[in-house]
Design a protein around this motif. Sequence first.
Motif, short mmCIF file in Angstrom:
data_model
loop_
_atom_site.label_atom_id
_atom_site.label_comp_id
_atom_site.label_asym_id
_atom_site.label_seq_id
_atom_site.Cartn_x
_atom_site.Cartn_y
_atom_site.Cartn_z
N ILE A 241 44.86 52.95 -69.87
CA ILE A 241 45.11 53.76 -69.21
C ILE A 241 46.11 54.71 -69.48
O ILE A 241 46.15 55.81 -68.65
CB ILE A 241 43.84 54.05 -68.00
CG1 ILE A 241 44.44 53.25 -67.21
CG2 ILE A 241 42.89 53.13 -68.74
CD1 ILE A 241 43.82 53.94 -65.98
N GLY A 242 46.68 53.74 -70.03
CA GLY A 242 48.25 55.10 -69.55
C GLY A 242 48.67 56.09 -70.58
O GLY A 242 47.88 55.96 -71.67
N GLY A 243 49.35 57.52 -70.81
CA GLY A 243 49.12 57.84 -71.96
C GLY A 243 47.71 59.16 -72.27
O GLY A 243 46.66 59.06 -71.41
N PRO A 244 47.41 58.29 -74.11
CA PRO A 244 46.28 58.80 -74.62
C PRO A 244 45.04 57.66 -73.53
O PRO A 244 43.96 57.91 -73.96
CB PRO A 244 46.54 58.15 -75.56
CG PRO A 244 48.10 58.11 -76.28
CD PRO A 244 48.02 57.93 -74.36
N GLY A 245 45.48 56.38 -73.58
CA GLY A 245 44.47 56.37 -72.79
C GLY A 245 43.90 56.35 -71.61
O GLY A 245 41.92 56.67 -71.16
N ILE A 246 44.11 57.49 -70.58
CA ILE A 246 43.38 58.14 -69.60
C ILE A 246 42.71 59.25 -70.49
O ILE A 246 41.30 58.76 -69.87
CB ILE A 246 44.98 58.97 -69.26
CG1 ILE A 246 45.38 58.99 -67.96
CG2 ILE A 246 43.77 59.86 -67.95
CD1 ILE A 246 46.38 58.66 -67.86
N LEU A 247 43.01 59.77 -71.42
CA LEU A 247 42.50 60.48 -72.15
C LEU A 247 40.65 59.47 -72.53
O LEU A 247 39.63 60.13 -72.69
CB LEU A 247 42.14 61.45 -73.48
CG LEU A 247 41.71 62.64 -74.07
CD1 LEU A 247 41.11 63.33 -73.09
CD2 LEU A 247 42.52 63.39 -75.59
N LEU A 248 41.59 58.25 -73.15
CA LEU A 248 39.54 57.51 -73.63
C LEU A 248 38.91 57.38 -72.96
O LEU A 248 37.99 57.42 -72.98
CB LEU A 248 40.18 56.62 -74.68
CG LEU A 248 40.71 56.36 -75.71
CD1 LEU A 248 41.21 55.67 -76.14
CD2 LEU A 248 40.20 57.23 -76.99
N VAL A 249 39.14 57.39 -71.41
CA VAL A 249 38.44 56.74 -70.57
C VAL A 249 37.91 57.98 -69.81
O VAL A 249 36.39 58.08 -69.52
CB VAL A 249 39.57 56.22 -69.10
CG1 VAL A 249 38.49 56.25 -67.82
CG2 VAL A 249 39.93 54.73 -69.33
N TRP A 250 38.30 59.00 -69.67
CA TRP A 250 37.92 60.32 -69.45
C TRP A 250 36.81 60.38 -70.49
O TRP A 250 35.84 60.94 -70.07
CB TRP A 250 38.68 61.54 -69.35
CG TRP A 250 37.97 63.09 -69.28
CD1 TRP A 250 37.84 62.92 -67.75
CD2 TRP A 250 37.22 63.73 -69.82
NE1 TRP A 250 37.02 64.41 -67.52
CE2 TRP A 250 36.85 64.94 -68.44
CE3 TRP A 250 37.20 64.29 -70.39
CZ2 TRP A 250 37.01 65.92 -68.78
CZ3 TRP A 250 37.10 65.02 -71.31
CH2 TRP A 250 36.25 65.93 -70.74
N LEU A 251 36.67 60.51 -71.41
CA LEU A 251 35.90 61.04 -72.47
C LEU A 251 35.03 59.74 -73.37
O LEU A 251 33.77 59.70 -73.06
CB LEU A 251 36.80 61.11 -74.64
CG LEU A 251 37.15 62.45 -74.47
CD1 LEU A 251 37.61 62.10 -76.08
CD2 LEU A 251 36.36 63.45 -75.13
N TYR A 252 35.47 58.48 -72.73
CA TYR A 252 34.33 57.40 -72.53
C TYR A 252 33.19 57.85 -71.34
O TYR A 252 31.90 57.37 -71.85
CB TYR A 252 34.28 56.26 -72.54
CG TYR A 252 34.62 55.33 -74.18
CD1 TYR A 252 34.17 55.23 -75.01
CD2 TYR A 252 36.34 54.96 -74.50
CE1 TYR A 252 33.72 54.71 -75.67
CE2 TYR A 252 35.95 55.39 -75.64
CZ TYR A 252 34.76 54.10 -77.26
OH TYR A 252 35.16 54.06 -77.93
N GLY A 253 33.73 58.01 -70.30
CA GLY A 253 33.14 58.54 -69.41
C GLY A 253 32.12 59.60 -69.58
O GLY A 253 30.98 58.95 -68.86
N VAL A 254 32.38 60.54 -70.11
CA VAL A 254 31.40 61.89 -70.23
C VAL A 254 31.08 61.01 -71.44
O VAL A 254 29.12 61.36 -70.88
CB VAL A 254 32.56 62.94 -71.10
CG1 VAL A 254 31.67 63.62 -71.52
CG2 VAL A 254 33.77 63.04 -69.98
#
Length: 165
Positions: free
Chosen positions: A38-51
């Motif tokens: 979840i570093g870098g773009p991985g944080i955005l992926l976690v956020w989008l998948y969470g939504v």
Amino acid sequence: MTATEENTTVPRDERNAQGVQGGTPPEPVVGTKRARLIGGPGILLVWLYGVMVVGAVSRSAVQISTQFDKAPLAYSLSAVAGLVYGFITYSLVRGGETARRAALVCCAAELAGVLIVGTWTLAEPSAFPDATVWSDYGMGYLFIPVLLPLSAMYWLRKARTTTAV
């Protein structure tokens, strides 16, 4: 006498050699640290998948509990999509090589589901009296359901190459 000296029966000279007090610390076990996903773009992926988890699960829960007779296939597929999103989110947060591989497999399954259901809804609209998360390739969700697994698979493959080096 200190608490360390009271709780051990190892003589003082051996404690220093073992790294118990003073001396060198014990060697860390190699390979126990998980690679972060979840570093870098991985944080955005976690956020989008969470939504997407919240959207798909809440939508399917309401639809299944109130009007399941209307479109059982569509509502069940939305619930499955929510579970897949949840597992991918968990795997990204957990990190490590096993979680990365599991997330990669789930992203591939998610993409296959989006493509199959998206094509099915266009070819035979009567099969889906109500939309699913994956209907029309995720058009109701701004095409995020088709773009998200592609982005995640790219990120997960890149994460493998950067941690392997």
